[in-house]
Design an enzyme around this catalytic site. Structure first.
Site, PDB file in Angstrom:
ATOM      1  N   ASP A 287       0.723  -1.030   0.668  1.00 13.83           N
ATOM      2  CA  ASP A 287       0.367  -0.157   0.018  1.00 13.83           C
ATOM      3  C   ASP A 287       1.065   1.364   0.066  1.00 13.83           C
ATOM      4  O   ASP A 287       2.199   0.766   0.021  1.00 13.83           O
ATOM      5  CB  ASP A 287      -1.088   0.225   1.180  1.00 13.83           C
ATOM      6  CG  ASP A 287      -1.935   0.664   0.621  1.00 13.83           C
ATOM      7  OD1 ASP A 287      -1.988   1.969  -0.464  1.00 13.83           O
ATOM      8  OD2 ASP A 287      -3.073   0.608   1.449  1.00 13.83           O
ATOM      9  N   TRP A 288       0.142   1.856  -0.079  1.00 14.57           N
ATOM     10  CA  TRP A 288       0.722   3.702  -0.549  1.00 14.57           C
ATOM     11  C   TRP A 288       2.006   3.731   0.648  1.00 14.57           C
ATOM     12  O   TRP A 288       1.750   4.340   1.324  1.00 14.57           O
ATOM     13  CB  TRP A 288      -0.420   4.731  -0.212  1.00 14.57           C
ATOM     14  CG  TRP A 288       0.057   5.987  -0.796  1.00 14.57           C
ATOM     15  CD1 TRP A 288       1.413   7.590   0.084  1.00 14.57           C
ATOM     16  CD2 TRP A 288       0.256   6.573  -2.057  1.00 14.57           C
ATOM     17  NE1 TRP A 288       1.545   8.457  -0.967  1.00 14.57           N
ATOM     18  CE2 TRP A 288       0.722   8.014  -2.069  1.00 14.57           C
ATOM     19  CE3 TRP A 288      -0.108   6.681  -2.889  1.00 14.57           C
ATOM     20  CZ2 TRP A 288       0.654   8.982  -2.772  1.00 14.57           C
ATOM     21  CZ3 TRP A 288      -0.442   7.903  -4.363  1.00 14.57           C
ATOM     22  CH2 TRP A 288       0.268   8.428  -4.130  1.00 14.57           C
TER      23      TRP A 288
END
Ligand code: NOJ
Length: 750
Positions: A287-288
């Site tokens: 994820d980011w």
């Protein structure tokens, strides 16, 4: 040749074809990998968000300039958030024409409930219980996104949501693992179809692996500690189905730590379960920034160690940490990370690029004529309208206030949200255009002219900023006087209140899940002035509706319904569409009940209704039940369930049959639900588990027989080691219109 033989031969040819195609892909990946340097392999594992205005001036200074250079050196494998074919083409041209090996990028985007044309938010859409429409909705999203240059969506989100404080409940399919699995499968099918090679299909991404929805106290990104038994039975099933039956091509790990280990660095989740036990052969994206975030978690000393952990435990692509590209090649050279790790990751990423057809035609998604033709296509708007109607849930309808006759005189419409053309688009709609929703007022106008509008109190205090923070208006009551006067002089009042579209979604956890204060105050005053109130709710999560349920005669849960919002709401208000939606998350009576979900265990001192015994599992100040149960939703007609039978068949199969009759005066659709309960097992089992459902359309007076067969697969469960077990014994089989209102029969398997 007989027909069957012909079909067999065709199937054989199909599989041989698919196999040889895969073989060619494998061979081509091998040949390519053999040419690649360590840096280039690591480059494939690096993903950045769109880093400069491609249409504008050349890349700016600093990080952007550096990233642009990296792009030309083949050190970027993927980008997200590049908007439109023109921009995608420009970036792709650099990757293809200016890098040494010319490997194209894969372009990702959060297409959560549509690209331009927006369907309802996923939680709302799940309330339709219409798998075919849900698949079509994902198909529509893929058609538009692919026409705009995108080849990969970060959807579907399949986190189980039991806590309405968490803002991201709007992105999933609710609280039930079986239903979430089936809905996610429909979504994956819609995105990917049978062939990723077409130019209107995109790779899907099962997210977030794993247990993000169990964030403590519903607080965003929070710690998760849950036992393996819950993991295997509640969290994993949708992902397992996505991998095994949906052939989902990518998986995203998650921000949270799970039992002490950040998911991005979890060997157990990524290598043992996903790539090991389930044999997942696509790739995992972080994820980011979640690679580097392992430092903040306290799991890695520094960024370099975080990179080492993430890569070795199986995170194949680094989203926006800039960690892999900075440290990984060096770690491989020094022998701290095995080269097989980057070979495996690059192989997985390249394979998906081949499957998408990008290696043969990197610009296959970049046709501006298609883009022009397909975005906001009128067929898509029609479809979005259809889905929106079916996502609405009728929660209450006393005095038959609904549907409203279009001849009804003197209707008041009150509420800031009634005129809003932006908020109903909901959260997660970055590809779409602001202010592109049909507001409720416009929908109503198509049915009647006999209405007057007053805004009442403003929902927000000023404009939302660029990060879409909603500042609630908690002080300005101007407008309420006029609204009350209008309510008094009207025969019927439609009040449209709830959450702004940006009050749910990522980073939008709330401790107060009531109707935002001033709006609730206004609703109460309007009700005093005129009790003929139809409450139209817009929200991205279950709200605490206790006051409204006690007083307001008619309540319509309209969520954030996307582009066609106002039309769909008006169709239901005026009876053109008979509501058929049913809740996929329990609605609590107060925030204190959270987390609340229907499929809980029983405890040793279960709640006993209608008693005042103190020592049983309950709250002293509140009922145990939710305000509205899982699976609940009313209709303008009524249904009767009868002739319920269960019978044991060979091989421990249970045949369940019953009849549903439309006993009212209007045609409608009913979602019939089948639940089970394993009465005694080697591990305690939930009081109810959804196992089957069917949405049936019935004319007034018509009836239909429904039959299901439950097998050991439905009656068994995973033990704490993740082994599936079926245990003989007694089972309750329940049928009904929701999890609360069921008929039960017991069956014993010896
Ligand atoms: C963070 C979110 O958690 C994830 O779901 C999303 O896909 C990425 N950001 C990319 O926008």
């Amino acid at each position: 040749m007989t027909k069957q033989l012909g079909i067999l031969l065709m199937l054989l040819l199909f599989f041989v074809g698919a196999f040889s195609q895969q073989k060619t892909i494998d061979q081509r990946v091998d040949s390519l990998l053999a040419l690649m340097t360590i840096e280039e392999k690591v480059g494939q594992m690096n993903q950045y968000t769109s880093f400069w205005t491609v249409t504008g001036p050349a890349p700016a200074e600093g990080r952007q300039k550096k990233q642009y250079e990296q792009l030309r050196q083949g050190l970027i494998g993927s980008m997200l958030n590049v908007i439109g074919t023109e921009n995608v083409r420009k970036v792709q041209e650099i990757a293809v024409n200016e890098t040494r090996l010319g490997i194209p990028l894969i372009f990702g985007f959060d297409i959560i409930h549509g690209y331009k044309t927006l369907a309802p938010i996923p939680l709302a859409e799940s309330c339709s219980w219409d798998l075919d429409l849900i698949e079509q909705s994902a198909r529509m999203a893929a058609t538009e996104a692919s026409a705009a240059g995108i080849n990969w969506t970060f959807a579907p989100m399949m986190d189980i949501s039991r806590d309405a404080r968490w803002g991201r409940v709007m992105e999933g399919a609710g609280e039930d693992p079986y239903y979430t699995a089936i809905v996610s499968l429909a979504r994956i099918k819609g995105f990917q179809t049978q062939s990723l090679a077409a130019n209107n299909t995109i790779a899907a991404c099962a997210k977030h692996f794993a247990a993000y929805g169990f964030a403590e106290a519903g607080k965003e990104y929070n710690t998760v500690n849950i036992d393996p038994y819950t993991l295997h039975n509640v969290v994993f099933p949708p992902f397992e189905m996505a991998v095994k039956e949906g052939n989902v091509r990518t998986v995203m790990n998650s921000f949270n730590s799970l039992n002490g280990v950040p998911a991005t660095g979890s060997h157990y989740l990524q290598r043992e379960i996903l790539k090991g036990k389930w044999n997942f052969d696509g790739f995992i994206v972080s994820d980011w920034g979640s690679v580097k975030q392992m430092v903040a978690h306290g799991y890695a000393e520094d960024d370099k160690q975080a990179v080492k952990i993430a890569a070795t435990t199986g995170s194949d692509m680094d989203m926006e940490s800039e960690g892999y590209v900075t440290y990984l090649a060096d770690l491989v050279r020094k022998g701290e990370v095995s080269e097989s790790v980057i070979n495996d990751a690059a192989r997985r990423i390249l394979t998906v690029k081949f499957e998408l057809g990008l290696m043969d035609d990197p610009f296959k998604y970049c046709d501006p004529t298609r883009e022009e033709k397909l975005l906001y296509h009128k067929e898509h708007k029609k479809l979005a309208h259809e889905i929106a109607k079916k996502s609405i849930v009728l929660l209450k309808n006393e005095r038959n206030l609904l549907p409203i006759s279009s001849k009804q005189k003197k209707i008041a419409v009150i509420g800031d949200l009634a005129a809003d053309d932006n908020s109903p688009l909901g959260s997660w709609r970055i590809g779409s255009d602001d202010h592109s929703a049909v507001p409720v007022l416009e929908g109503i106008k198509a049915y009647t002219k006999n209405y007057t509008y007053e805004r009442g109190v403003a929902l927000k205090n000023g404009k939302t900023d660029f990060l879409h923070h909603v500042k609630l208006n908690n002080t300005d009551t101007t407008g309420i006087g006029k609204a009350l006067r209008l309510a008094k002089s009207s025969e019927l009042v439609i009040v449209v209140v709830g959450e702004h579209g940006f009050m749910s979604g990522e980073g939008r956890a709330r401790t107060d899940i009531g109707i935002p204060h001033l709006q609730l105050d206004m609703l109460k005053q309007i009700y005093e002035a005129n009790s003929n109130v139809v409450l139209v709710l817009m929200n991205g999560r279950p709200l605490d509706l206790s006051w409204a349920e006690e007083h307001i005669p008619a309540i319509l849960e309209c969520w954030h319904l996307g582009t066609a919002s106002g039309n769909a709401i008006a169709d239901v208000l005026f009876g053109d569409y008979n509501p058929s939606g049913k809740l996929t998350m329990s609605f609590p009576r107060s925030v204190g009940q959270l987390p609340i979900y229907y499929n809980h265990y029983n405890t040793g001192k279960p709640f006993i209704p209608n008693t005042d015994i103190v020592f049983h599992s309950h709250y002293a100040d509140q009922a145990n039940t939710p305000l509205y149960p899982f699976g609940f939703g009313l209709s303008y007609t009524t249904y009767e369930y009868s002739d319920f039978q269960v019978a044991l068949r060979d091989a421990n199969k249970v045949k369940v049959s019953f009849e549903i009759k439309n006993t009212g005066k209007k045609a409608g659709e009913e979602v019939a639900q089948v639940y089970i309960r394993d009465i005694a097992a080697s591990l305690v089992r939930p009081v109810q588990e959804l196992k089957r459902f069917k949405k049936v359309a019935l004319e007034a007076g018509a009836s239909q027989k429904i039959e299901f067969t439950l097998t050991e697969k439905d009656l068994g469960f995973y033990n704490s080691k993740g082994l599936f077990v079926f245990e003989k014994g007694s089972f309750d089989i329940m049928i009904g219109a929701n999890a609360r209102d069921v008929q039960t029969k017991r069956i014993t398997i010896k």
